[in-house]
Enzyme design. Structure first.
Site, PDB file in Angstrom:
ATOM      1  CE1 TYR B  90      -3.861  -2.335   0.298  1.00 42.57           C
ATOM      2  CE2 TYR B  90      -2.436  -3.584   1.999  1.00 42.57           C
ATOM      3  CZ  TYR B  90      -3.668  -3.485   0.941  1.00 42.57           C
ATOM      4  OH  TYR B  90      -4.338  -4.468   1.078  1.00 42.57           O
ATOM      5  CE1 TYR B 463      -8.872  -4.125   2.193  1.00 44.93           C
ATOM      6  CE2 TYR B 463      -8.851  -2.968   4.202  1.00 44.93           C
ATOM      7  CZ  TYR B 463      -8.462  -4.058   3.447  1.00 44.93           C
ATOM      8  OH  TYR B 463      -7.372  -4.588   3.914  1.00 44.93           O
ATOM      9  NE  ARG B 464      -4.604  -1.378   4.104  1.00 49.07           N
ATOM     10  CZ  ARG B 464      -4.141  -2.368   5.183  1.00 49.07           C
ATOM     11  NH1 ARG B 464      -4.573  -3.681   5.183  1.00 49.07           N
ATOM     12  NH2 ARG B 464      -3.098  -2.179   5.839  1.00 49.07           N
TER      13      ARG B 464
END
Lengths: 116, 518
Positions: B90, B463-464
């Site tokens: 991420y 969601y991310r």
């Protein structure tokens, strides 16, 4: 005190007996002791038995040599480059996470068995 | 070596800002060499240079964080707060806006445990291994919930909606009370913490009036310096059932079997239905099986599955508590699968007094799943694509087929899982790549964008996501011409008029850096 090995020393059930066998198996100088403790704290999550680093090194080294503490060919210069520049899948480690002084102690500990 | 300064700052202004930070935290903790900038870059990124910081500042105390934030306002320096910076897939430690100064909180390691109430209060530098070791050293009968990469921060993981394997695996849902340095340097405690010395800060989430905890999750509205977390008492037993399934299309009935068990609270932990590569990428490398480009053919997949006795899908469920309850739960779950073509079933059992089970199911930190980044050999990496679906077998299977076709189209190996929430599924897809293969790397961005586009057409949002795709994903939340983004940015500009905190996080840009939006 609870003598169960910490997660850093053994990340998987299969590593338990091996970790116990490796712990405190040789006489240490105070610097080696400090280096070993720092190694466990800062590196053990990946480089103890069952960790990511150990798993990946096992693909490239003979049995036993995947554990950095068992290696006799690690030099401080190599360790310092690997930590600050990353190597393979290992990300780089910042000086806030492992200071230069701490890295020197870890390097000295891991290279204690190095043959010139 | 030349590097990117914070946007709008001259080299001299930047040097002045760093000197001011050094006055607040000590010269040693302002990290601004080329090597430092590299250590805060995203090791797994498709393009590391896109998110390289100009420096890092590493305070030790809340007062130092406040001082740095005030100085950042004065000098107009954008900060990118990280807890331990291990958010691999991420963005790691790297900022969304290149040239930002990383506010590294990894030295902040204060930790308190309330054994009786089963709560922890952690600073951002406390990692899962730190918390685990503390509990073991002090014989505290509490279990952690850990993510698949447990190298990171307890606080940071909960603030990014990370997940674990136990009944406490929805980490954000376990947050109870925060301490936050606001963008102007003010210090706030949320929930019952708003009352000085309240003994209920970690016991009751909401306090009085509006409740703000979730406002600081995946946001850039403040710097969380303490996080309260609920923890699980060591259970009397942990019973489990592991299942393997032979066919890809089994996914539909697996989901439909699990959904009511989750919805009605019988299964209290979120089991994840993972494809064969989730296990295989940890155990082996692609080159051991196949040396051609393109997605693996079925014959190779079959050979890998045979070697490791894997289903096309694998599923593990765990039940925690007194044996009267866990044994009954296991019975109900087995009954739900009666008559279904399950390839293999294995039961597991751990009871208090047994040797510790050193697995993530028992809240023991792990890092070995990160071995999957080595699937292609070379310098590996991955990005995660994780849309949220309804907990419905037909929807899950359709999403699988759409995604699988895209993996094949782009010549990538499918690595997907379906984590069963109470009323939703988080469909986590890892895109594993080899940074030493430029041809493959050239495909990754187009592939990822195609996945987002497909999901958006179904009205499924992520969601991310990785730094590279925060603007893209934020733009898919498009009700009323992106009213949510407008609200987020109104709040951002009101709280942070100089735009110093994490510009661009989750697609939220302050006015000062609005031109940086991709």
């Amino acid at each position: 005190m609870n003598r169960m090995p910490t997660a850093r020393r053994c990340a998987l059930a299969g590593g338990l007996s091996l970790c116990l066998a490796l712990s405190w198996s040789f006489a240490e100088t105070p610097q080696e002791d400090a280096g070993r403790r720092l190694y466990e704290e800062k590196c053990g999550m990946c480089h103890a038995a069952g960790g990511m680093g150990t798993g990946l090194l096992a693909r490239r080294y003979p049995p036993g040599q995947e554990l950095l503490e068992q290696r006799s060919n690690l030099t401080p210069a190599f360790i310092e480059v690997a930590v600050r520049s990353g190597i393979g899948n290992m990300p780089r480690i910042s000086r806030a996470e492992v200071s230069d002084e701490q890295l020197a102690l870890i390097s000295r500990y891991l290279s204690r068995q190095a043959t010139p | 070596m030349a590097f990117d300064l914070p946007p709008g700052l001259t080299a001299r202004e930047f040097e002045r800002a760093l000197a001011a930070f050094a006055g607040a935290v000590g010269e040693q903790w302002v990290l601004a060499t080329d090597e430092d900038r590299a250590t805060y870059s995203d090791h797994f990124a498709i393009d590391e240079a896109a998110h390289r910081p100009s420096a890092a500042v590493a305070p030790l105390t809340v007062e130092e964080v406040q001082a740095v934030v005030r100085l950042a306002n004065e000098h107009k320096v954008p900060l990118w707060p990280i807890s331990r910076g291990k958010n691999f897939g991420y963005g790691g430690a790297a900022p969304r806006l290149k040239g930002s100064v990383v506010l590294d909180l990894s030295r902040m390691k204060k930790l308190e445990i309330d054994v009786e109430n089963g709560t922890a209060l952690v600073e951002p530098g406390v990692g899962f291994y730190d918390l685990y070791d503390y509990i073991k050293k002090n014989d505290i009968p509490l279990w952690l919930s850990v993510p698949g990469n447990s190298w990171g921060s307890v606080c940071g993981n909960a603030l990014d909606r990370g997940v674990g394997y136990t009944t406490y695996g929805d980490h954000t849902a376990q947050i109870c009370g925060l301490e936050v340095v606001m963008p102007d340097g003010d210090l706030v405690r949320t929930g019952m913490g708003a009352m000085t010395n309240a003994p209920t800060w970690q016991l009751y989430r909401y306090g009085f009036g509006p409740s703000w905890d979730q406002m600081f999750v995946q946001s850039n509205f403040g710097v969380v310096t303490k996080l309260g977390l609920w923890m699980m008492r060591e259970p009397e037993t942990m019973l489990g059932i592991d299942m393997e399934f032979d066919k890809a299309d089994d996914l539909e009935w697996i989901v439909d079997t699990l959904a009511p068990l989750r919805r009605e609270g019988i299964l209290r932990q979120a089991p994840s239905i993972g494809s064969w590569l989730r296990g295989a990428a940890v155990l082996t490398t692609r080159a051991e099986w196949y040396d051609k480009p393109g997605a693996l053919p079925d014959s190779v997949i079959d050979a890998i599955r045979k070697k490791f006795s894997m289903g096309w899908w694998s599923l593990s469920m765990r039940f925690y508590g007194p044996e009267e309850i866990t044994a009954a739960t296991a019975k109900v779950v087995r009954k739900a699968f009666n008559g279904r073509p399950v390839l293999s079933i294995k039961e597991t059992a751990w009871r208090q007094g047994d040797p510790p089970e050193l697995s993530a199911w028992a809240g023991v930190p792990i890092t070995f799943p990160l071995q999957n980044a080595n699937w292609h050999g070379g310098r590996g990496g991955h990005v995660g694509f994780s849309p949220v679906l309804p907990a419905n077998g037909r929807a899950a299977l359709a999403q699988f087929h759409r995604t699988y076709a895209r993996y094949k189209e782009f010549g990538m190996d499918y690595h997907g899982s379906f984590a069963m929430g109470e009323r939703h599924i988080t469909n986590v897809n890892q895109v594993l790549f080899n940074k030493d293969d430029p041809e493959m790397m050239a495909r990754v961005d187009k592939f990822f964008r195609a996945l987002v586009d497909d999901a958006t057409k179904q009205r499924y949002g992520e969601y991310r996501t990785h730094l590279d795709y925060m603007d893209l994903v934020a733009s898919t939340y498009d009700f009323n011409d992106r009213a949510l983004l407008r609200l987020n940015e109104k709040v951002k500009n009101a709280l942070d008029p100089n735009g110093i905190l994490a510009p661009g996080k989750s697609g939220i840009w302050p006015a000062r850096y609005a031109g940086e939006r991709s």
